[in-house]
Design a protein around this motif. Structure first.
Motif, short mmCIF file in Angstrom:
data_model
loop_
_atom_site.label_atom_id
_atom_site.label_comp_id
_atom_site.label_asym_id
_atom_site.label_seq_id
_atom_site.Cartn_x
_atom_site.Cartn_y
_atom_site.Cartn_z
N LYS A 1 -3.43 -9.03 11.77
CA LYS A 1 -2.22 -9.28 10.99
C LYS A 1 -2.15 -8.45 9.73
O LYS A 1 -1.06 -8.13 9.25
CB LYS A 1 -2.14 -10.78 10.64
CG LYS A 1 -1.92 -11.68 11.84
CD LYS A 1 -1.90 -13.15 11.42
CE LYS A 1 -1.70 -14.06 12.62
NZ LYS A 1 -1.71 -15.50 12.25
N ASP A 2 -3.31 -8.07 9.18
CA ASP A 2 -3.31 -7.29 7.95
C ASP A 2 -3.10 -5.80 8.20
O ASP A 2 -3.17 -4.99 7.26
CB ASP A 2 -4.61 -7.51 7.17
CG ASP A 2 -5.85 -7.07 7.95
OD1 ASP A 2 -5.71 -6.49 9.04
OD2 ASP A 2 -6.97 -7.31 7.45
N GLY A 3 -2.86 -5.41 9.45
CA GLY A 3 -2.62 -4.02 9.78
C GLY A 3 -3.86 -3.24 10.14
O GLY A 3 -3.78 -2.09 10.57
N GLU A 4 -5.04 -3.85 9.97
CA GLU A 4 -6.28 -3.19 10.35
C GLU A 4 -6.49 -3.33 11.87
O GLU A 4 -5.95 -4.22 12.51
CB GLU A 4 -7.45 -3.79 9.60
CG GLU A 4 -7.41 -3.56 8.10
CD GLU A 4 -7.53 -2.10 7.73
OE1 GLU A 4 -8.34 -1.39 8.37
OE2 GLU A 4 -6.81 -1.66 6.82
N ASP A 5 -7.29 -2.44 12.42
CA ASP A 5 -7.57 -2.47 13.85
C ASP A 5 -9.08 -2.58 14.08
O ASP A 5 -9.89 -2.21 13.23
CB ASP A 5 -7.07 -1.19 14.53
CG ASP A 5 -5.59 -0.99 14.34
OD1 ASP A 5 -4.85 -1.99 14.34
OD2 ASP A 5 -5.15 0.17 14.17
N TYR A 6 -9.45 -3.07 15.28
CA TYR A 6 -10.84 -3.10 15.69
C TYR A 6 -10.94 -2.38 17.03
O TYR A 6 -10.73 -2.97 18.09
CB TYR A 6 -11.34 -4.54 15.81
CG TYR A 6 -12.83 -4.63 16.10
CD1 TYR A 6 -13.75 -4.53 15.07
CD2 TYR A 6 -13.30 -4.80 17.40
CE1 TYR A 6 -15.12 -4.61 15.32
CE2 TYR A 6 -14.67 -4.88 17.66
CZ TYR A 6 -15.56 -4.78 16.61
OH TYR A 6 -16.91 -4.86 16.85
N PRO A 7 -11.24 -1.05 17.00
CA PRO A 7 -11.34 -0.30 18.25
C PRO A 7 -12.77 -0.27 18.78
O PRO A 7 -13.74 -0.44 18.03
CB PRO A 7 -10.89 1.10 17.83
CG PRO A 7 -11.25 1.21 16.38
CD PRO A 7 -11.28 -0.19 15.81
#
Length: 360
Positions: A266-272
């Motif tokens: 939701k905060d715009g960060e990603d976990y790739p």
């Protein structure tokens, strides 16, 4: 069909739909970020055991048997299909018998060509024989949809197996064979999904060779190609602030395979995260800092703008490709709505694969 059979089927579907609808509105995509008190936990260091782990794990809240296939028909036209069986436990604890069983089963089937996308969805309550999975000989089914092995199937490769499903305007029947063992994803099958420790147990069979018949609008054609099966189970695979994922399974022309996902927050960060699988079945994890997944074009489907074209780069492997969908409108308007369809890619490597987009 008898009134009793119809009423039981309607009741089964109603119970399942109500339970699943509750989770759709819970934390994260499809409620997968909901806390999992009372269910088994995913922890590092599991020793996988086959054929047992081909079967269900009812102490965990959710799991799936998920197959996609990139095919061509006898005229050389590209097409794809999906077959998925989901199990979700409505509550933890000892398994109830018959209609009191807390397991809910859901299945999706789809076929995709450049000019059309068709899908169907089935529901069942556990405990009544309408849907289940058995480890040996392997059999996963719901109604007359099935993925089925035999006494002669190899537990290491989960091969050969047959696959079938249908809808009102499509059906397919395939034989799948592989000559290499299943592949553990993540760290020995422990697949982290967030920095806070959410995870799943995850393995794949990316080496299936597929052949069979695909029928659309009563017109059967022979098809052949490559298929990829994913197996995952968990009790809380997402964190509460993760809204969905972008996932790719890629068949490279070299014979190598590549799995990539990007979990969105939701905060715009990603976990790739990724896993490179060489043609012999060896694996190497790809850390998030070495993965660049960039949406390049969107399609408006079902009132949503979906990133259906991607630029993917892994600098450490001199890997850079552009991905395009076979059909931008491959929307799965199911209980958990999502986009799922075949793609092709070009660049430093060429090939085909599948793209899944959830939470949009």
């Amino acid at each position: 069909m008898s009134a009793d059979k119809f009423s039981r089927r309607a009741f089964t579907g109603g119970i399942a739909a109500l339970a699943l609808a509750r989770r759709v509105n819970a934390q994260g995509y499809a409620g997968l970020g909901e806390t999992a008190d009372g269910f088994a936990r995913v922890t590092p260091g599991k020793t996988f055991s086959f054929p047992a782990d081909h079967g269900p794990h009812p102490d965990f809240r959710i799991e799936w048997w998920y197959l996609t296939a990139n095919l061509v028909d006898s005229a050389g036209a590209a097409c794809g299909l999906q077959w998925t069986l989901f199990r979700q436990a409505a509550k933890p604890g000892p398994q109830g018998e018959g209609w009191a069983n807390q397991q809910i089963w859901m299945a999706h089937a789809a076929v995709t060509r450049a000019d059309t996308h068709r899908f169907n969805e089935l529901f069942s309550r556990g405990g009544i024989g309408q849907a289940n999975v058995e480890a040996r000989p392997f059999a996963a089914w719901i109604d007359d949809w099935e993925m089925k092995g035999s006494e002669h199937s190899d537990d290491r490769t989960l091969s050969p197996v047959t696959l079938k499903a249908s809808g009102t305007d499509f059906s397919y029947a395939l034989t799948l064979e592989a000559d290499r063992p299943v592949v553990l994803q993540g760290d020995g099958g422990y697949s982290r999904k967030s920095e806070r420790g959410q995870a799943s147990y995850y393995y794949s069979q990316p080496f299936y060779r597929a052949r069979g018949m695909l029928t659309i609008d009563d017109k059967p054609v022979e098809v052949s190609g490559q298929a990829w099966m994913d197996r995952e189970w968990s009790s809380q695979p997402l964190d509460a602030d993760q809204t969905g994922w972008d996932w790719l399974s890629l068949h490279l022309a070299t014979g190598d395979k590549l799995m990539l996902y990007r979990l969105r927050q939701k905060d715009g960060e990603d976990y790739p995260f990724g896993n490179w699988i060489n043609a012999g079945g060896g694996t190497r994890m790809i850390v998030g800092s070495d993965i660049q997944m960039t949406p390049k074009a969107t399609a408006e489907v079902a009132g949503r703008k979906l990133p259906v074209e991607w630029q993917i780069a892994i600098p450490s492997r001199s890997f850079s490709i552009s991905c395009k969908p076979l059909n931008p409108r491959a929307w799965m308007g199911t209980g958990f709505a999502y986009w799922e369809g075949p793609i092709s890619f070009t660049g430093t490597h060429d090939g085909v694969g599948y793209l899944e987009l959830t939470g949009y």
